[in-house]
Design an enzyme around this catalytic site. Structure first.
Site, PDB file in Angstrom:
ATOM      1  CB  CYS A 380      -4.144  13.575  -0.191  1.00  0.00           C
ATOM      2  SG  CYS A 380      -3.072  14.790   0.563  1.00  0.00           S
ATOM      3  CG  LEU A 381      -9.073  17.505  -1.545  1.00  0.00           C
ATOM      4  CD1 LEU A 381      -8.877  18.579  -0.481  1.00  0.00           C
ATOM      5  CD2 LEU A 381      -9.129  18.166  -2.931  1.00  0.00           C
ATOM      6  CG  HIS A 519      -0.245  11.306  -2.358  1.00  0.00           C
ATOM      7  ND1 HIS A 519      -1.331  11.599  -3.159  1.00  0.00           N
ATOM      8  CD2 HIS A 519      -0.023  12.405  -1.616  1.00  0.00           C
ATOM      9  CE1 HIS A 519      -1.738  12.834  -2.911  1.00  0.00           C
ATOM     10  NE2 HIS A 519      -0.957  13.347  -1.982  1.00  0.00           N
ATOM     11  CD  GLU A 521      -1.394   8.511  -5.147  1.00  0.00           C
ATOM     12  OE1 GLU A 521      -1.716   7.927  -4.086  1.00  0.00           O
ATOM     13  OE2 GLU A 521      -1.484   9.755  -5.295  1.00  0.00           O
TER      14      GLU A 521
END
Ligand code: GLN
Length: 547
Positions: A380-381, A519, A521
């Protein structure tokens, strides 16, 4: 119709109620039952989406786009059952629903009260999907006696009362403090906590007692007598080496048996624990260790990146290697050269985050990983910063940046290689957003499809041309820079199905450098490690051999 287990806590918070609930879910599954886990949180935020990670840890996102408590992450990791919007509720959400109905006139002029209007709203929440599973496990956040929690306790009391006898049980988690001077485990706080629970009409069927020492039989009997439970329903919850030991440890202590006994299910189906035995075997018999630096901004609170820590562990399990993740504050690399800090790591992960603080440090970490050919996973970021790094240092767009930081600063300083996403497609409708929108629930949230480029590294890793991953972002890499960046080797290897939103980038001339807008994860499980994390750790293991 589902049987209900209500899980409450007493004495102190942070006893591992979420973990106990998740482990019980896994154990009921091991006995052949279907389960769903739910969390009821007493706080007044409508959801945790707007809470700082420092306050509340990670925000766990579901496929259907809810921003929920991190306990739902535990539930998924232990049961593999994907959580839904309807599995997480807070007092804030309940009150907001009630007030909305009141404004609409749904209550036909009645006076609105906690009992019955708020408690009815909570009971409606509890009932959603009750025909789909054998067991519904509902955890109440906080501890008994908290002011905000009272309507939830009252609602579960009513709920159990309204059901047929034997359809609902109560499991209560407490602490048995150990007094070293007298060498004793103390049962009084547990007695008081149960007394508190009974004073609001709830009598626990199973008591789970956290203690650092084994509970002597004499103490067990004392607790049973004073708390009005059967001695074999007093379950010890010892400290564990790893959370994944919880299902086997609770099974040894008799938790699942006590729960089935409380429901009077006899004979109890025999459990198949092979999944958890394999998980423990992989954890305990790992060979070697890889060190992975997680360069982020919420490094003081471990819970802020809970799912990343777990997914890295799962990646290690897939490769039978131990992963030692170390959290490094990215702000350091705004002052210092990353070299001395990062060169001993076998891989670097830059996770998600919000706001400008620390981002120049992430950009420097991404550059270091690219130039030194260290495996890099940007999430993401972490993907957005890797793209900005590429734009600045390869494509020579010196003022490349993200609109997020200009918006925050209230001035225009950057060429927005990452821009504010104002519209996108979800299923078959268009979603629109404006800059001044509310902060809560307005991001691009939940599961979206990405189409992978044939022959790319990610296509090989996933082994599929299309994937579904969970998102939580407001900004997006601008496709207009694609040709320029690809000219420098940064391939856009995953895109939204309409080809407008970059989902994955990777360098073709690097051993392992991948940035993802989503994401991954959140979907990793100990018994099914996420392919990206498994391959990332594999690359780290290879790098380890080279060091
Ligand atoms: N702040 C970035 C955005 O909103 C990244 C979000 C994240 O890392 N989850 O797009």
């Amino acid at each position: 119709m589902a049987r209900y287990v209500f899980i409450t806590g007493g004495v102190v918070s942070s006893l591992g109620k979420g973990l106990a609930s998740a482990a019980l879910g896994a154990l009921l599954q091991a006995r052949g039952y279907s389960v769903r886990l739910r969390k009821l949180d007493p706080y007044l935020n409508v959801d945790p989406g707007t809470m700082s990670p420092f306050e509340h840890g990670e925000v766990f996102v579901t496929d259907d786009g809810a921003e929920t408590d991190l306990d739902l992450g535990h539930y998924e990791r232990f049961t593999g059952v994907s959580a839904r919007k309807t599995d997480s509720v807070s007092s804030g959400r309940i009150y907001s629903n009630v007030l909305e109905k009141e404004r609409r006139g749904d209550y036909l002029g009645k006076t609105i009260q906690v009992i019955p209007h708020v408690t009815n709203e909570i009971k409606d929440f509890l009932r959603v999907g009750e025909d789909e599973v054998d067991f519904m496990l509902c955890e109440i956040g906080g501890t008994v006696g908290d002011i905000e929690g009272l309507p939830f306790f009252e609602a579960i009391r009513q709920f159990a009362q309204e059901r047929q006898r034997g359809q609902c049980i109560f499991m209560h988690l407490t602490l048995l403090p150990y007094i070293a001077a007298s060498g004793e485990l103390k049962t009084k706080p547990t007695q008081h906590s149960v007394k508190e629970l009974r004073s609001i009409g709830i009598a626990p069927d199973v008591l789970v007692c956290r203690s650092e020492k084994p509970i002597p039989q004499k103490e067990r009997e004392k607790i049973a007598l004073f708390c009005n439970v059967r001695p074999d329903a007093v379950i010890a919850a010892p400290d564990l080496k790893t959370i994944y030991e919880a299902p086997l440890a609770y099974h040894r202590e008799g938790l699942d048996q006590a729960v089935l006994d409380a429901f009077q299910i006899a004979p109890a189906p025999r459990p198949d624990l092979s999944r958890w035995e394999d998980v423990m075997d992989r954890l305990e018999n790992a060979e070697g260790e890889v060190r992975i630096a997680v360069v982020g901004k919420y490094t003081q609170l471990e819970d802020a990146y809970k799912s990343i820590a777990e997914a890295l562990t799962h990646g290690g399990m897939a490769n039978r290697v131990r992963v030692k993740a170390e959290w490094v504050d990215s702000e350091i690399f705004e002052r210092e050269d990353p070299g001395p800090w990062l060169e001993d790591f076998h891989a670097i992960c830059v996770p998600g985050g919000f706001g400008e603080r620390g981002t120049e440090g992430m950009i420097n970490a991404a550059r270091f990983a690219r130039e030194r050919k260290i495996p890099y996973l940007g999430i993401c970021l972490g993907m957005q910063m890797a793209v900005i790094e590429s734009a600045r240092n390869l494509a020579r767009l010196n003022d490349a940046g993200s609109e997020e930081f200009d918006h925050e600063a209230g001035e225009k300083r950057f060429t927005p290689v990452v821009y504010h996403l104002k519209e996108w497609v979800q299923g078959n409708h268009r979603v629109e957003r404006k800059l001044g929108d509310d902060k809560g629930g307005t991001m691009r949230l939940g599961a979206y499809t990405a189409v992978l480029k044939q022959g790319s590294r990610v296509a090989g890793i996933y082994g599929s041309p299309e994937i579904e991953e969970r998102h939580r972002h407001r900004y997006e890499v601008d496709i207009r820079y694609r040709d320029q960046l690809e000219g420098h080797g940064l391939v856009f290897s995953g895109m939204s199905p309409d080809g407008r939103l970059p989902e994955i980038v990777e360098y073709e001339n690097h051993p392992w450098f991948i940035g993802v807008q989503f994401h991954p994860e959140l979907k990793s499980k100990p018994f099914a490690p996420h392919p990206l994390f498994a391959d990332f750790v594999r690359a780290a293991k290879e790098a380890e051999r080279l060091v």
